[in-house]
Design a protein around this motif. Structure first.
Motif, PDB file in Angstrom:
ATOM      1  N   SER A   1       0.864  -1.184   0.000  1.00 21.20           N
ATOM      2  CA  SER A   1       0.000   0.000   0.000  1.00 21.20           C
ATOM      3  C   SER A   1       0.901   1.234   0.000  1.00 21.20           C
ATOM      4  N   PHE A   2       0.578   2.206  -0.833  1.00 21.99           N
ATOM      5  CA  PHE A   2       1.359   3.454  -0.870  1.00 21.99           C
ATOM      6  C   PHE A   2       0.399   4.632  -0.926  1.00 21.99           C
ATOM      7  N   SER A   3       0.707   5.680  -0.175  1.00 21.30           N
ATOM      8  CA  SER A   3      -0.008   6.941  -0.379  1.00 21.30           C
ATOM      9  C   SER A   3       0.834   8.100   0.146  1.00 21.30           C
ATOM     10  N   GLY A   4       0.371   9.311  -0.138  1.00 27.49           N
ATOM     11  CA  GLY A   4       1.122  10.485   0.294  1.00 27.49           C
ATOM     12  C   GLY A   4       0.215  11.674   0.560  1.00 27.49           C
ATOM     13  N   VAL A   5       0.734  12.587   1.356  1.00 29.65           N
ATOM     14  CA  VAL A   5       0.014  13.829   1.661  1.00 29.65           C
ATOM     15  C   VAL A   5       1.012  14.978   1.507  1.00 29.65           C
ATOM     16  N   GLN A   6       0.589  16.075   0.905  1.00 24.13           N
ATOM     17  CA  GLN A   6       1.473  17.233   0.746  1.00 24.13           C
ATOM     18  C   GLN A   6       1.536  18.045   2.038  1.00 24.13           C
ATOM     19  N   PRO A   7       2.725  18.448   2.451  1.00 26.31           N
ATOM     20  CA  PRO A   7       2.828  19.313   3.639  1.00 26.31           C
ATOM     21  C   PRO A   7       2.653  20.778   3.248  1.00 26.31           C
TER      22      PRO A   7
ATOM     23  N   ILE B   1     -10.109  17.789   7.957  1.00 31.24           N
ATOM     24  CA  ILE B   1     -10.829  16.525   8.178  1.00 31.24           C
ATOM     25  C   ILE B   1     -11.077  15.822   6.840  1.00 31.24           C
ATOM     26  N   GLY B   2     -10.977  16.537   5.726  1.00 30.39           N
ATOM     27  CA  GLY B   2     -11.050  15.886   4.406  1.00 30.39           C
ATOM     28  C   GLY B   2      -9.851  14.973   4.212  1.00 30.39           C
ATOM     29  N   ASN B   3      -8.660  15.478   4.531  1.00 28.47           N
ATOM     30  CA  ASN B   3      -7.446  14.645   4.431  1.00 28.47           C
ATOM     31  C   ASN B   3      -7.559  13.425   5.347  1.00 28.47           C
TER      32      ASN B   3
ATOM     33  N   LEU C   1     -10.474  11.979   6.744  1.00 21.81           N
ATOM     34  CA  LEU C   1     -11.546  11.020   6.449  1.00 21.81           C
ATOM     35  C   LEU C   1     -11.374  10.386   5.063  1.00 21.81           C
ATOM     36  N   GLY C   2     -10.862  11.179   4.116  1.00 20.43           N
ATOM     37  CA  GLY C   2     -10.724  10.659   2.753  1.00 20.43           C
ATOM     38  C   GLY C   2      -9.485   9.796   2.579  1.00 20.43           C
ATOM     39  N   ALA C   3      -8.466  10.025   3.391  1.00 20.29           N
ATOM     40  CA  ALA C   3      -7.206   9.324   3.141  1.00 20.29           C
ATOM     41  C   ALA C   3      -6.585   8.746   4.414  1.00 20.29           C
TER      42      ALA C   3
ATOM     43  N   VAL D   1       5.496  11.804   3.105  1.00 19.55           N
ATOM     44  CA  VAL D   1       5.164  13.237   3.177  1.00 19.55           C
ATOM     45  C   VAL D   1       5.757  13.834   1.903  1.00 19.55           C
ATOM     46  N   VAL D   2       4.903  14.246   0.971  1.00 21.07           N
ATOM     47  CA  VAL D   2       5.391  14.561  -0.376  1.00 21.07           C
ATOM     48  C   VAL D   2       5.804  16.035  -0.499  1.00 21.07           C
ATOM     49  N   ASP D   3       6.981  16.336   0.040  1.00 19.43           N
ATOM     50  CA  ASP D   3       7.470  17.718   0.008  1.00 19.43           C
ATOM     51  C   ASP D   3       7.853  18.170  -1.406  1.00 19.43           C
TER      52      ASP D   3
ATOM     53  N   SER E   1       5.575   8.032 -10.240  1.00 25.29           N
ATOM     54  CA  SER E   1       6.863   7.501  -9.834  1.00 25.29           C
ATOM     55  C   SER E   1       6.834   7.077  -8.360  1.00 25.29           C
ATOM     56  N   ASP E   2       6.203   7.890  -7.501  1.00 22.56           N
ATOM     57  CA  ASP E   2       6.033   7.525  -6.076  1.00 22.56           C
ATOM     58  C   ASP E   2       5.421   6.124  -5.980  1.00 22.56           C
ATOM     59  N   ILE E   3       4.350   5.962  -6.715  1.00 19.73           N
ATOM     60  CA  ILE E   3       3.547   4.735  -6.585  1.00 19.73           C
ATOM     61  C   ILE E   3       4.291   3.529  -7.188  1.00 19.73           C
TER      62      ILE E   3
ATOM     63  N   VAL F   1      -2.146  -1.179  -3.840  1.00 16.40           N
ATOM     64  CA  VAL F   1      -3.294  -0.324  -3.524  1.00 16.40           C
ATOM     65  C   VAL F   1      -2.848   1.085  -3.130  1.00 16.40           C
ATOM     66  N   VAL F   2      -3.651   2.065  -3.547  1.00 17.26           N
ATOM     67  CA  VAL F   2      -3.356   3.474  -3.249  1.00 17.26           C
ATOM     68  C   VAL F   2      -4.603   4.085  -2.602  1.00 17.26           C
ATOM     69  N   PRO F   3      -4.645   4.130  -1.256  1.00 16.49           N
ATOM     70  CA  PRO F   3      -5.811   4.756  -0.614  1.00 16.49           C
ATOM     71  C   PRO F   3      -5.781   6.281  -0.762  1.00 16.49           C
ATOM     72  N   ILE F   4      -6.828   6.824  -1.361  1.00 17.19           N
ATOM     73  CA  ILE F   4      -6.886   8.265  -1.670  1.00 17.19           C
ATOM     74  C   ILE F   4      -8.328   8.762  -1.612  1.00 17.19           C
ATOM     75  N   GLY F   5      -8.484  10.080  -1.562  1.00 15.31           N
ATOM     76  CA  GLY F   5      -9.790  10.696  -1.756  1.00 15.31           C
ATOM     77  C   GLY F   5     -10.070  10.746  -3.259  1.00 15.31           C
TER      78      GLY F   5
ATOM     79  N   ASP G   1     -10.537  13.030  -5.360  1.00 15.35           N
ATOM     80  CA  ASP G   1      -9.890  14.038  -6.218  1.00 15.35           C
ATOM     81  C   ASP G   1      -8.570  13.538  -6.815  1.00 15.35           C
ATOM     82  N   GLN G   2      -7.989  12.488  -6.244  1.00 18.54           N
ATOM     83  CA  GLN G   2      -6.707  11.971  -6.761  1.00 18.54           C
ATOM     84  C   GLN G   2      -6.880  10.784  -7.702  1.00 18.54           C
ATOM     85  N   LYS G   3      -8.143  10.407  -7.956  1.00 17.67           N
ATOM     86  CA  LYS G   3      -8.398   9.202  -8.765  1.00 17.67           C
ATOM     87  C   LYS G   3      -7.851   9.356 -10.192  1.00 17.67           C
TER      88      LYS G   3
ATOM     89  N   SER H   1     -10.649  22.136   1.243  1.00 17.67           N
ATOM     90  CA  SER H   1      -9.244  22.107   0.826  1.00 17.67           C
ATOM     91  C   SER H   1      -8.363  22.832   1.827  1.00 17.67           C
ATOM     92  N   LYS H   2      -7.159  22.278   2.092  1.00 14.16           N
ATOM     93  CA  LYS H   2      -6.265  22.912   3.066  1.00 14.16           C
ATOM     94  C   LYS H   2      -5.779  24.267   2.577  1.00 14.16           C
ATOM     95  N   SER H   3      -5.896  24.522   1.268  1.00 13.48           N
ATOM     96  CA  SER H   3      -5.424  25.820   0.767  1.00 13.48           C
ATOM     97  C   SER H   3      -6.560  26.856   0.663  1.00 13.48           C
TER      98      SER H   3
HETATM   99  P1  TYM Z   1      -3.282  16.102  -0.890  1.00 14.79           P
HETATM  100  O1  TYM Z   1      -2.143  16.464  -0.039  1.00 14.79           O
HETATM  101  O2  TYM Z   1      -4.035  17.173  -1.596  1.00 14.79           O
HETATM  102  O3  TYM Z   1      -4.346  15.291  -0.045  1.00 14.79           O
HETATM  103  C1  TYM Z   1      -3.978  14.149   0.702  1.00 14.79           C
HETATM  104  C2  TYM Z   1      -5.085  13.109   0.632  1.00 14.79           C
HETATM  105  O4  TYM Z   1      -6.301  13.652   1.157  1.00 14.79           O
HETATM  106  C3  TYM Z   1      -7.365  13.468   0.231  1.00 14.79           C
HETATM  107  N1  TYM Z   1      -8.280  14.608   0.349  1.00 14.79           N
HETATM  108  C4  TYM Z   1      -9.594  14.507   0.556  1.00 14.79           C
HETATM  109  N2  TYM Z   1     -10.386  13.437   0.704  1.00 14.79           N
HETATM  110  C5  TYM Z   1     -11.703  13.687   0.934  1.00 14.79           C
HETATM  111  N3  TYM Z   1     -12.238  14.927   1.001  1.00 14.79           N
HETATM  112  C6  TYM Z   1     -11.475  16.020   0.848  1.00 14.79           C
HETATM  113  N4  TYM Z   1     -12.007  17.238   0.931  1.00 14.79           N
HETATM  114  C7  TYM Z   1     -10.080  15.842   0.613  1.00 14.79           C
HETATM  115  N5  TYM Z   1      -9.044  16.695   0.432  1.00 14.79           N
HETATM  116  C8  TYM Z   1      -7.945  15.927   0.262  1.00 14.79           C
HETATM  117  C9  TYM Z   1      -6.686  13.424  -1.130  1.00 14.79           C
HETATM  118  O5  TYM Z   1      -7.488  12.775  -2.080  1.00 14.79           O
HETATM  119  C10 TYM Z   1      -5.415  12.668  -0.810  1.00 14.79           C
HETATM  120  O6  TYM Z   1      -5.635  11.280  -0.850  1.00 14.79           O
HETATM  121  N6  TYM Z   1      -1.171  14.373  -5.052  1.00 14.79           N
HETATM  122  C11 TYM Z   1      -1.552  14.017  -3.712  1.00 14.79           C
HETATM  123  C12 TYM Z   1      -0.394  13.551  -2.864  1.00 14.79           C
HETATM  124  C13 TYM Z   1       0.382  12.421  -3.472  1.00 14.79           C
HETATM  125  C14 TYM Z   1      -0.020  11.074  -3.554  1.00 14.79           C
HETATM  126  C15 TYM Z   1       1.074  10.414  -4.182  1.00 14.79           C
HETATM  127  C16 TYM Z   1      -1.167  10.388  -3.183  1.00 14.79           C
HETATM  128  C17 TYM Z   1       1.625  12.531  -4.010  1.00 14.79           C
HETATM  129  N7  TYM Z   1       2.047  11.306  -4.436  1.00 14.79           N
HETATM  130  C18 TYM Z   1       1.008   9.050  -4.448  1.00 14.79           C
HETATM  131  C19 TYM Z   1      -1.209   9.027  -3.438  1.00 14.79           C
HETATM  132  C20 TYM Z   1      -0.131   8.370  -4.068  1.00 14.79           C
HETATM  133  C21 TYM Z   1      -2.153  15.251  -3.048  1.00 14.79           C
HETATM  134  O7  TYM Z   1      -1.942  16.351  -3.454  1.00 14.79           O
HETATM  135  O8  TYM Z   1      -2.859  14.972  -1.930  1.00 14.79           O
END
Ligand code: TYM
Length: 336
Positions: free
Chosen positions: A8-14, A20-22, A24-26, A43-45, A136-138, A145-149, A151-153, A199-201
């Motif tokens: 399993s691989f996944s990442g979150v941007q710092p 709570i989206g990050n 609950l979704g991931a 942590v995908v810096d 490349s990360d994945i 498997v890549v657990p994601i929200g 928006d990353q599909k 969104s965190k931004s």
């Molecule tokens: P990032 O940092 O935007 O978000 C991290 C994870 O949180 C999920 N997410 C949400 N899920 C539900 N509702 C929301 N409102 C919401 N906002 C964010 C995102 O879908 C994500 O799973 N590109 C990725 C980071 C990444 C990555 C990867 C993920 C880099 N390499 C490889 C998976 C595999 C991103 O920007 O996530």
């Protein structure tokens, strides 16, 4: 797949305070794989710098994101937790995969379109090739498997296309990854504009509930959440605000929508919003406590990231070596 073990691989941007989206979704779904899979959570810096960052903030958030991973239940003994830029194979493989990714494919990415509108003064090449670094990360970890929200599909689908194209030419190189999108919480919406993703931004802090918000702030934000002129708590088309709150409440309480509708029958939105706020604050409290402890121990976090980078590098090196050999690169004798 690494030998017999699935990955399993996944990442979150710092790149901001996590929401709570990050969670609950991931992040909360990452630990579902900790027992049976080999897990890499990064942590995908390097991804974060596609948008301008203040260096001190990026550094601080990198530690914070790692601490949150652990506070959300990811045991560093069972999961490889690390920082993307500590494993240089990510960017090296990204260059190679760039040569197997089409301009047209990248042009169709909705996140690129959104971000280039939002950051019109900085439409850099990294923003455009962002999904290639993600592929490349994945692919470096032979991920299953890549657990994601949700928006990353689209990005994971592109990753599959790249893997498939590469494997057609050089058979047996990459495992084909599957995006795993939780049924509940896959897209938590903004509290101020419930047709838009939380969104965190987001510049409006009231639209977003951060994992680290205190109880009063959480309750205040839910109280102000945009709903509709109806008064009945039910899940229905056009009731985006209420649907979003029901989905959040359901995620935190494991109640079904029918149970929630029954619980709030004859009661107004005020009661419901308060209940959502309380459930959310109660679920986040233990995470916040653990996080505060972890963040106070920077040496421990550095130890975790060093161990994680070592474990990740070992696997990444093997995949990159295989890729280079298949491509026809001469491997220096010191590397064999
Ligand atoms: P990032 O940092 O935007 O978000 C991290 C994870 O949180 C999920 N997410 C949400 N899920 C539900 N509702 C929301 N409102 C919401 N906002 C964010 C995102 O879908 C994500 O799973 N590109 C990725 C980071 C990444 C990555 C990867 C993920 C880099 N390499 C490889 C998976 C595999 C991103 O920007 O996530």
């Amino acid at each position: 797949m690494l030998g017999e073990t699935k990955v399993s691989f996944s990442g979150v941007q710092p790149s901001g305070n996590l929401t709570i989206g990050n969670y609950l979704g991931a992040i909360r779904n990452f630990s579902l794989y900790s027992e049976a899979y080999k897990c890499f959570y990064c942590v995908v810096d390097s991804h974060a710098i596609t948008v301008r960052q203040v260096p001190a903030e990026l550094r601080r958030r990198t530690y914070e994101t790692l601490a949150l991973y652990i506070a959300c239940g990811l045991d560093p003994q069972k999961n490889t937790l690390y920082v993307q830029s500590h494993v240089h194979e990510h960017t090296e493989l990204a260059w190679i995969l760039n040569c197997f990714t089409m301009f047209g494919e990248l042009s169709r990415m909705t996140q690129f379109k959104d971000k280039s509108t939002k950051h019109a003064d900085n439409i850099n090449a990294g923003l455009f090739t962002y999904p290639v670094l993600m592929a490349s990360d994945i692919l470096l970890y032979q991920t299953d498997v890549v657990p994601i929200g949700i928006d990353q599909k689209q990005h994971v689908e592109l990753c599959r296309n790249i893997a498939d194209r590469f494997n057609q030419i050089y058979p047996g190189t990459f495992t084909m990854p599957e995006p795993i999108i939780a049924k509940d919480g896959k897209k938590i919406m903004s509290l101020a504009e419930p047709t838009k993703k939380m969104s965190k931004s987001d510049e409006n802090a009231n639209a977003v509930v951060y994992i680290l918000d205190d109880k009063d702030t959480i309750i205040r934000k839910f109280k102000r959440a945009v709903t509709d002129s109806d008064t009945c708590v039910r899940f229905a088309e056009g009731k985006d605000g209420i649907n979003n709150l029901m989905s959040i409440y359901s995620c935190f309480t494991q109640k079904t929508y029918e149970e929630i509708e029954r619980e709030f029958e004859g009661r107004g939105y005020g009661d419901f919003k308060l209940a959502v706020g309380e459930a959310c604050a109660a679920a986040l409290e233990p995470i916040q406590k653990e996080y505060a402890k972890l963040l106070a121990d920077k040496a421990y976090l550095e130890q975790v990231m060093a161990k994680g980078a070592e474990e990740a590098s070992y696997v990444a090196r093997r995949t990159l070596g295989k890729v280079k050999k298949k491509l026809g690169f001469v491997i220096p004798s010191s590397h064999t």
